[in-house]
Design an enzyme around this catalytic site. Structure first.
Site, PDB file in Angstrom:
ATOM      1  CE1 TYR A  19      -4.150   1.869   0.493  1.00 24.37           C
ATOM      2  CE2 TYR A  19      -2.772   3.231   1.908  1.00 24.37           C
ATOM      3  CZ  TYR A  19      -3.945   3.036   1.200  1.00 24.37           C
ATOM      4  OH  TYR A  19      -4.905   4.015   1.199  1.00 24.37           O
ATOM      5  CE  LYS A  59      -3.549   4.597  -2.031  1.00 24.59           C
ATOM      6  NZ  LYS A  59      -4.553   5.047  -3.006  1.00 24.59           N
TER       7      LYS A  59
END
Length: 164
Positions: A152, A156
């Protein structure tokens, strides 16, 4: 003339909230995501309450050809894409040494690579019209990391770089 907005990951959560905000301005919408068909249809109909049209496209955000069709469908249906909101995202929490490889690949595909594919498909039409907006949704994880969220955080950070 109403703007056309494509919002990925918009069948629930933040994405649905974004779609509702654009709908309140009378925009035409292409929503995308997963969930129960009846719930998606209920939300799609509700988005039309302010006068714009809303369609659902079930593109799997891990499949480039389906992502290209998402944008092509928006262009065919509404004459172009004025605003692209890359919001689709998933999460898995695990220490890196135990992180399942298939989860890593899926998170990177949905949270990062799908944005490249939507942008790549939408930009030619935006350039032809000499206007358009692209909004890439990140999070605090685009700037800082937290334990057990390696994919993640990587995705990002990648979204931030892609946006720049």
């Amino acid at each position: 003339m109403a703007r056309t907005v494509v919002v990925t990951g918009s069948t629930s959560g933040i994405g649905l909230g974004i779609a509702r905000a654009f709908a309140a301005e009378g925009a035409n919408l292409v929503i995308n995501g997963f969930g129960p068909a009846e719930e998606i249809e209920e939300n799609r109909k509700a988005l039309e309450a302010h006068g714009g049209k809303a369609i659902y496209h079930g593109a799997d955000m891990t499949k480039p050809e389906e992502i290209a069709d998402l944008i092509a469908t928006a262009e065919k249906t509404f004459g172009g894409v004025d605003v692209l909101v890359n919001n689709a995202g998933i999460q898995h929490v695990s220490p890196v040494e135990d992180f399942p490889i298939d989860k890593w690949d899926q998170i990177i595909a949905i949270n990062l690579t799908s944005s490249f594919h939507t942008i790549r498909a939408a930009v030619p039409g935006m350039k032809a019209k000499k206007k358009g907006r692209i909004i890439n949704v990140a999070s605090a994880h685009a700037l800082v990391a937290t334990p057990y969220k390696s994919a993640y955080v990587a995705a990002k950070h990648g979204i931030m770089g892609l946006s720049k």
